[in-house]
Motif scaffolding. Sequence first.
Motif, short mmCIF file in Angstrom:
data_model
loop_
_atom_site.label_atom_id
_atom_site.label_comp_id
_atom_site.label_asym_id
_atom_site.label_seq_id
_atom_site.Cartn_x
_atom_site.Cartn_y
_atom_site.Cartn_z
N TRP A 54 0.83 -1.21 0.00
CA TRP A 54 0.00 0.00 0.00
C TRP A 54 0.86 1.26 0.00
N LEU A 55 1.94 1.26 0.75
CA LEU A 55 2.85 2.41 0.79
C LEU A 55 3.41 2.68 -0.60
N THR A 56 3.80 1.64 -1.31
CA THR A 56 4.38 1.79 -2.65
C THR A 56 3.36 2.36 -3.63
N PHE A 57 2.16 1.81 -3.64
CA PHE A 57 1.16 2.26 -4.61
C PHE A 57 0.65 3.67 -4.28
N LEU A 58 0.46 3.96 -3.00
CA LEU A 58 0.02 5.32 -2.64
C LEU A 58 1.12 6.34 -2.91
N GLY A 59 2.36 5.95 -2.65
CA GLY A 59 3.49 6.84 -2.95
C GLY A 59 3.60 7.11 -4.44
N THR A 99 -2.58 1.85 -17.62
CA THR A 99 -3.24 2.03 -16.33
C THR A 99 -4.60 1.35 -16.32
N TRP A 100 -5.32 1.41 -17.44
CA TRP A 100 -6.60 0.71 -17.52
C TRP A 100 -6.41 -0.79 -17.38
N LEU A 101 -5.37 -1.34 -17.97
CA LEU A 101 -5.08 -2.77 -17.81
C LEU A 101 -4.79 -3.11 -16.35
N LEU A 102 -4.06 -2.23 -15.67
CA LEU A 102 -3.78 -2.43 -14.25
C LEU A 102 -5.06 -2.38 -13.42
N ILE A 103 -5.92 -1.43 -13.73
CA ILE A 103 -7.19 -1.30 -13.00
C ILE A 103 -8.06 -2.54 -13.22
N SER A 104 -8.21 -2.95 -14.47
CA SER A 104 -9.08 -4.11 -14.73
C SER A 104 -8.49 -5.38 -14.13
N GLY A 105 -7.18 -5.57 -14.20
CA GLY A 105 -6.56 -6.74 -13.60
C GLY A 105 -6.67 -6.73 -12.08
N SER A 106 -6.48 -5.58 -11.48
CA SER A 106 -6.60 -5.47 -10.02
C SER A 106 -8.04 -5.72 -9.59
N TRP A 107 -8.99 -5.21 -10.36
CA TRP A 107 -10.40 -5.43 -10.04
C TRP A 107 -10.74 -6.91 -10.10
N ASP A 108 -10.28 -7.57 -11.16
CA ASP A 108 -10.54 -9.01 -11.29
C ASP A 108 -9.91 -9.79 -10.13
N GLN A 109 -8.65 -9.48 -9.81
CA GLN A 109 -7.96 -10.20 -8.73
C GLN A 109 -8.60 -9.90 -7.37
N TYR A 129 -4.78 -6.96 -3.21
CA TYR A 129 -4.95 -6.63 -4.62
C TYR A 129 -5.67 -5.30 -4.82
N GLY A 130 -6.36 -4.83 -3.80
CA GLY A 130 -7.03 -3.54 -3.89
C GLY A 130 -6.07 -2.37 -3.97
N ALA A 131 -4.82 -2.59 -3.60
CA ALA A 131 -3.82 -1.51 -3.72
C ALA A 131 -3.63 -1.11 -5.17
N GLY A 132 -3.78 -2.06 -6.09
CA GLY A 132 -3.71 -1.72 -7.51
C GLY A 132 -4.82 -0.78 -7.93
N LEU A 133 -5.99 -0.97 -7.34
CA LEU A 133 -7.11 -0.06 -7.62
C LEU A 133 -6.86 1.31 -7.00
#
Length: 191
Positions: A54-59, A99-109, A129-133
Amino acid sequence: MVRIIEFCFFMLKIAIALLLAGMVVLVFGNVVLRYAFNQGITYSEELSRLFFVWLTFLGAVVAMHEHGHLGVDSVIRRLAPNIAKAAVIGGHFLMLVATWLLISGSWDQTLINLHVKTPATGISMAFFYGAGLAFGVPAFLILLWDAFCVATGRIDLATAELVRDSEEQIADDDHSSTALGRSANTLGSQG
């Protein structure tokens, strides 16, 4: 609206600091307990891993908002203004697709792992996996806004800093903004 956005990013920085502090306490506490008392915190590794993700993605979201990611824009600076604008918009389009690919993959996971629990803490893996979202959605909006600003001329590519060339430049910018803030406060207190 700008104040609300800046407040949200300020809160993100606080959350990042709290996540880092939590990681330090968990890992250091676990090391001390293992070496001094031959015991440990069973959930320390899982929580510190979750905090780190979470720290990495929020940063990354904060860095994207501040245009703090490292990059090279020397080619863009040498192009004609209209070609440079098209190149930057094209680059933003590619980043939006990624980024859309990351969002859709994170949502699926996140949906797939909603009922999967971690072994020590029992926390749902959906938080992992919600950190990707949490990164993808704000990053998509930031990229979309920057592309809109470049397309409409709100951002002048001749003077804009869309990326940083080096880490030294980031450090210099931080020091100069701190010095400017101090000198502005000094001038304000004298007047």
